[in-house]
Design an enzyme around this catalytic site. Structure first.
Site, mmCIF file in Angstrom:
data_model
loop_
_atom_site.group_PDB
_atom_site.id
_atom_site.type_symbol
_atom_site.label_atom_id
_atom_site.label_comp_id
_atom_site.label_asym_id
_atom_site.label_seq_id
_atom_site.Cartn_x
_atom_site.Cartn_y
_atom_site.Cartn_z
ATOM 1 N N HIS A 1 0.718 -1.195 -0.185
ATOM 2 C CA HIS A 1 0.031 0.391 0.031
ATOM 3 C C HIS A 1 0.671 1.271 -0.010
ATOM 4 O O HIS A 1 2.274 0.878 0.279
ATOM 5 C CB HIS A 1 -0.883 -0.294 1.524
ATOM 6 C CG HIS A 1 -1.738 -1.250 1.065
ATOM 7 N ND1 HIS A 1 -2.123 -1.610 2.313
ATOM 8 C CD2 HIS A 1 -2.581 -1.947 0.507
ATOM 9 C CE1 HIS A 1 -2.907 -2.846 1.735
ATOM 10 N NE2 HIS A 1 -3.090 -2.941 1.461
ATOM 11 N N LYS B 1 6.012 5.929 7.641
ATOM 12 C CA LYS B 1 5.922 4.681 8.842
ATOM 13 C C LYS B 1 6.384 3.844 9.615
ATOM 14 O O LYS B 1 7.302 3.781 9.182
ATOM 15 C CB LYS B 1 4.768 3.705 8.016
ATOM 16 C CG LYS B 1 4.025 3.979 7.064
ATOM 17 C CD LYS B 1 3.036 2.412 5.948
ATOM 18 C CE LYS B 1 1.997 3.020 5.419
ATOM 19 N NZ LYS B 1 1.472 1.886 4.805
ATOM 20 N N TYR C 1 1.407 0.353 13.259
ATOM 21 C CA TYR C 1 1.878 1.292 12.965
ATOM 22 C C TYR C 1 1.754 2.642 13.314
ATOM 23 O O TYR C 1 0.755 3.405 14.063
ATOM 24 C CB TYR C 1 1.197 1.618 11.705
ATOM 25 C CG TYR C 1 0.945 0.695 10.757
ATOM 26 C CD1 TYR C 1 1.225 0.399 9.225
ATOM 27 C CD2 TYR C 1 -0.240 -0.896 11.222
ATOM 28 C CE1 TYR C 1 1.120 -0.555 8.448
ATOM 29 C CE2 TYR C 1 -0.365 -1.590 9.951
ATOM 30 C CZ TYR C 1 -0.108 -1.720 8.502
ATOM 31 O OH TYR C 1 -0.001 -2.559 7.825
ATOM 32 N N ASP D 1 -6.658 -5.722 -2.570
ATOM 33 C CA ASP D 1 -5.305 -5.969 -3.693
ATOM 34 C C ASP D 1 -4.999 -6.986 -4.104
ATOM 35 O O ASP D 1 -3.625 -6.728 -5.060
ATOM 36 C CB ASP D 1 -4.530 -6.408 -1.691
ATOM 37 C CG ASP D 1 -4.368 -5.444 -0.845
ATOM 38 O OD1 ASP D 1 -4.683 -4.136 -1.064
ATOM 39 O OD2 ASP D 1 -3.891 -5.658 -0.062
#
Length: 171
Positions: free
Chosen positions: A56, A65, A125, A161
């Site tokens: 992503h 991140k 995250y 995905d």
């Protein structure tokens, strides 16, 4: 805590100290003093074995991140999509578990994903931008041009995905 550089500019491991005793362990996972990024948004993801999430990226509001595994074990994978980078289109992968003495900092401009290797895993995250679903994109996890060596040939993947773009789309 200290920063360990990788061959990718600004992609670093944050080495932490783990204090163990008969009760378990204590690990400091994040310290703002080490990073120049303001991390404003937290996400927690729980997955079962063989779930692959990613790869992503947010294109209009890119996110840095900070990845920490608090339960289980994953193969974490990032792909450099920064067009002016010497490592554009290259990937970095590393196994991270709850027992790892590091977290992974992924700068803006990288696609990110992971495969759950244990029965379950929990991934936390910290992100530098809020989620912007209008700029979310998925890089195809099994794009032959990337050559990512996933340990599972048939992972469990979301419909979103499965519709990922080839690396050629990002050039």
């Amino acid at each position: 805590m200290k920063i360990i550089k990788t061959k990718f500019q600004d992609l670093v491991l944050i080495k932490t100290n783990i204090y163990k005793d008969k009760r378990g362990f204590l690990k400091e996972t994040y310290n703002q003093k080490l990073l120049k990024y303001k991390l404003v948004f937290d996400i927690m993801s729980v997955s079962k074995k063989n779930v692959l999430r990613g790869l992503h990226i947010q294109t209009k509001k890119p996110q840095a991140k900070y990845i920490t595994v608090t339960n289980g074990k994953i193969l974490d994978v990032v792909v450099d999509l920064r067009k002016k980078s010497k490592t554009f289109g290259k990937y970095f992968s590393i196994e991270i578990s709850e027992e790892s003495d590091f977290s992974l900092f992924v700068p803006e401009g990288f696609a990110h994903g992971f495969l759950c290797l244990s029965e379950t895993c929990t991934v936390n995250y910290k992100c530098s931008q809020y989620r912007d679903k209008n700029s979310e994109m998925t890089l195809k996890w099994n794009d032959k041009k990337l050559g990512i060596k996933w340990p599972s040939k048939n992972p469990i993947i979301s419909d979103k995905d499965k519709k990922g773009y080839s690396i050629d789309f990002f050039k």
